[in-house]
Structures are given as C-alpha cells and as structure tokens.
Motif scaffolding. Structure first.
Motif, short mmCIF file in Angstrom:
data_model
loop_
_atom_site.label_atom_id
_atom_site.label_comp_id
_atom_site.label_asym_id
_atom_site.label_seq_id
_atom_site.Cartn_x
_atom_site.Cartn_y
_atom_site.Cartn_z
N ARG A 5 0.83 -1.21 0.00
CA ARG A 5 0.00 0.00 0.00
C ARG A 5 0.87 1.25 0.00
O ARG A 5 0.54 2.25 -0.64
CB ARG A 5 -0.94 -0.01 1.20
N GLN A 6 1.98 1.22 0.74
CA GLN A 6 2.87 2.37 0.75
C GLN A 6 3.51 2.58 -0.62
O GLN A 6 3.66 3.72 -1.08
CB GLN A 6 3.96 2.19 1.81
N SER A 9 0.95 4.18 -2.70
CA SER A 9 0.81 5.57 -2.27
C SER A 9 1.93 6.44 -2.81
O SER A 9 1.71 7.53 -3.32
CB SER A 9 0.80 5.63 -0.74
N ARG A 13 1.46 9.56 -5.25
CA ARG A 13 1.84 10.83 -4.63
C ARG A 13 2.92 11.54 -5.44
O ARG A 13 2.92 12.76 -5.58
CB ARG A 13 2.35 10.56 -3.20
N SER A 26 4.86 12.07 1.40
CA SER A 26 5.06 10.64 1.22
C SER A 26 5.69 10.02 2.45
O SER A 26 5.31 8.94 2.90
CB SER A 26 5.94 10.39 -0.01
N SER A 29 3.08 9.68 5.14
CA SER A 29 2.13 8.60 4.92
C SER A 29 2.76 7.25 5.17
O SER A 29 2.08 6.27 5.47
CB SER A 29 1.55 8.67 3.50
N TYR A 33 0.94 3.94 7.07
CA TYR A 33 0.70 2.63 6.50
C TYR A 33 1.39 1.50 7.26
O TYR A 33 1.29 0.34 6.88
CB TYR A 33 1.14 2.59 5.03
N VAL A 77 -6.15 8.66 -4.08
CA VAL A 77 -5.19 8.12 -3.10
C VAL A 77 -4.49 9.23 -2.31
O VAL A 77 -4.48 9.20 -1.07
CB VAL A 77 -4.18 7.17 -3.78
N GLU A 81 -5.25 10.38 1.96
CA GLU A 81 -4.17 10.53 2.94
C GLU A 81 -4.15 11.94 3.52
O GLU A 81 -3.93 12.12 4.72
CB GLU A 81 -2.83 10.21 2.29
N TYR A 87 -5.55 4.33 1.84
CA TYR A 87 -6.01 3.43 0.79
C TYR A 87 -5.96 2.00 1.35
O TYR A 87 -4.96 1.59 1.96
CB TYR A 87 -5.10 3.58 -0.43
N CYS A 97 -11.34 2.84 1.15
CA CYS A 97 -10.50 3.61 2.07
C CYS A 97 -10.94 3.38 3.51
O CYS A 97 -12.10 3.03 3.76
CB CYS A 97 -10.59 5.10 1.76
#
Length: 237
Positions: A5-6, A9, A13, A26, A29, A33, A77, A81, A87, A97
């Motif tokens: 997921r990261q 992201s 991003r 980033s 986030s 995650y 996405v 965040e 996400y 989400c």
C-alpha cells in the motif's frame, strides 16, 4: 519491508513530480501505512467509485480505461491521505479507504471533507462523476495473515466492509454520498451543510428508505441519508 500500500501511495503521490512538499507528505504517509499490531477498533469504511464506468468502458480501448483509472487513483489516493485516511484496496474502478484511530489520526469531519472532494469533481475527458458509500464499525479487526508477517502489510475485516459494499450495490449512479441514517445522525449531523438566505450552496441532505439486500433486515429495507452534489450551486431562498 515497505508495504504494498505504501508503494502504491508513493507512486500516486510522486507521479506528478517529486518536489520537496510531495516527498515530505510521502514520508508522513509511510508512518500511517505501518502495521501497529493486532487491534479491534472503530473505523469508517469508505467506498468511492465512478458512476457509469462499466457502461462507459464497454466501448473504450484498454488504453482509455487505464488512463481514466490512473487519473481517478491519482486524485483519490493522495486526497484520502491528506484527510487522515488510508487506501485499503481497489476493486476495478472502486477504491476502498479506511479512516480509523489505528492510523494515528481520526477526525470524522475530515472523512466527510474527503467524500465531498471526491464526489464534487469530474474525471476524464468524458467527465464521469463519482459516488461514495460510508459505513462504520466499532470493532474492525486489524491483523496480519501468515504471509504478511515480517512486513508492514496488514489485513482488516469487519461488518463495515460488508455494509458499505451492500449499500453501494443498492444505490443509483449519481454524484452522492450515502450513509446509513443512524450512523449519519451520530457521525455527521453537526457537519451537515447549511446556507443562509442569499448564500450559494452545493450540497443537499436527503433521507429515504432503501432496500439493501444481504444485511438480514426486515424486508431488506433500511433508512439512509445522502448528500447530493449540486453542480454550480444554488442560491438559498
């Protein structure tokens, strides 16, 4: 190991350009995650999908489908965040989400702000709209399956996932935000859109009974509330 997921992201991003502000977001986030251990906690599950996508896609080339979904993901996405959510997964054109204190930030008004931002826009050259369904569960389980151990990947399950999906199946394809009435009254009533005489408003709040199958309801009927987007707005009389 960075979670899947990261990685997703980071892609959405940073795809517009890796300037310092995007890199900082980033990095922030990445902490969100992470896997923080097994927990049962409250969570809002939000499903956002494109209205009329299946019909639209029938006559489109794969490249056109990919371009539209890329635009949709690129906007949803990072936006989720920025509003304190994460996400969780995607199902075709639907993005699932989660907003929960499990991730360190949980502000109900921000989850509604996210929903409004997604529903209040259009996507792609054919200007498709989006709809959103919301469901809440006080005991969503966060945990790791055997193949996720040793990484920052995690799983989640709870009634909110089922109820949000069932609600999505029951609603029309309109630019609306749907929630079960009882949950809306508890979570969002204080944040309901209002406008004084002469002011412009962009959202209306509506209530109705809706048949939502698969939830063991009497006759399948339940009370729901929805916010509908008014393109261009209206003046309050």
């Amino acid at each position: 190991m960075t979670s899947r997921r990261q990685q997703l992201s980071d892609y959405y991003r940073l795809k517009a350009g890796a300037d310092q502000a995007l890199i900082e977001k980033s990095a922030a986030s990445a902490q969100r995650y992470k896997y923080y251990g097994d927990q049962l906690t409250v969570a809002l599950v939000v499903r956002a999908d494109l209205n009329g996508y299946s019909k639209w896609a029938r006559e489109k080339e794969i490249s056109e489908r990919v371009a539209l979904l890329d635009e949709f993901f690129s906007r949803v996405v990072p936006t989720v965040e920025d509003h304190g959510g994460v996400y969780f997964r995607d199902e075709g054109d639907c993005i699932v989400c989660i907003f929960s204190p499990y991730f360190g930030v949980f502000e109900v008004q921000k989850s509604m702000s996210f929903c409004k931002q997604i529903v209040g826009q259009v996507y792609g050259p054919d200007e498709l709209t989006a709809k959103v369904t919301i469901a809440c569960d006080s005991k969503v389980a966060f945990f790791q399956k055997a193949h996720e151990r040793g990484t920052d990947d995690w799983s989640a399950e709870g009634e909110a996932f089922v109820r949000a999906a069932r609600l999505e199946q029951a609603i029309p394809s309109r630019p609306r935000i749907y929630a079960y009435a009882a949950e809306y009254d508890i979570l969002f009533h204080e944040n309901a859109p209002t406008a004084s005489a002469g002011e412009r408003y962009y959202w209306t709040v509506n209530a109705e009974k809706l048949q939502v199958p698969g939830l063991s309801l009497a006759g399948g009927w339940t009370d729901v509330k929805y916010l509908e987007y008014v393109p261009g707005g209206r003046i309050q009389m």
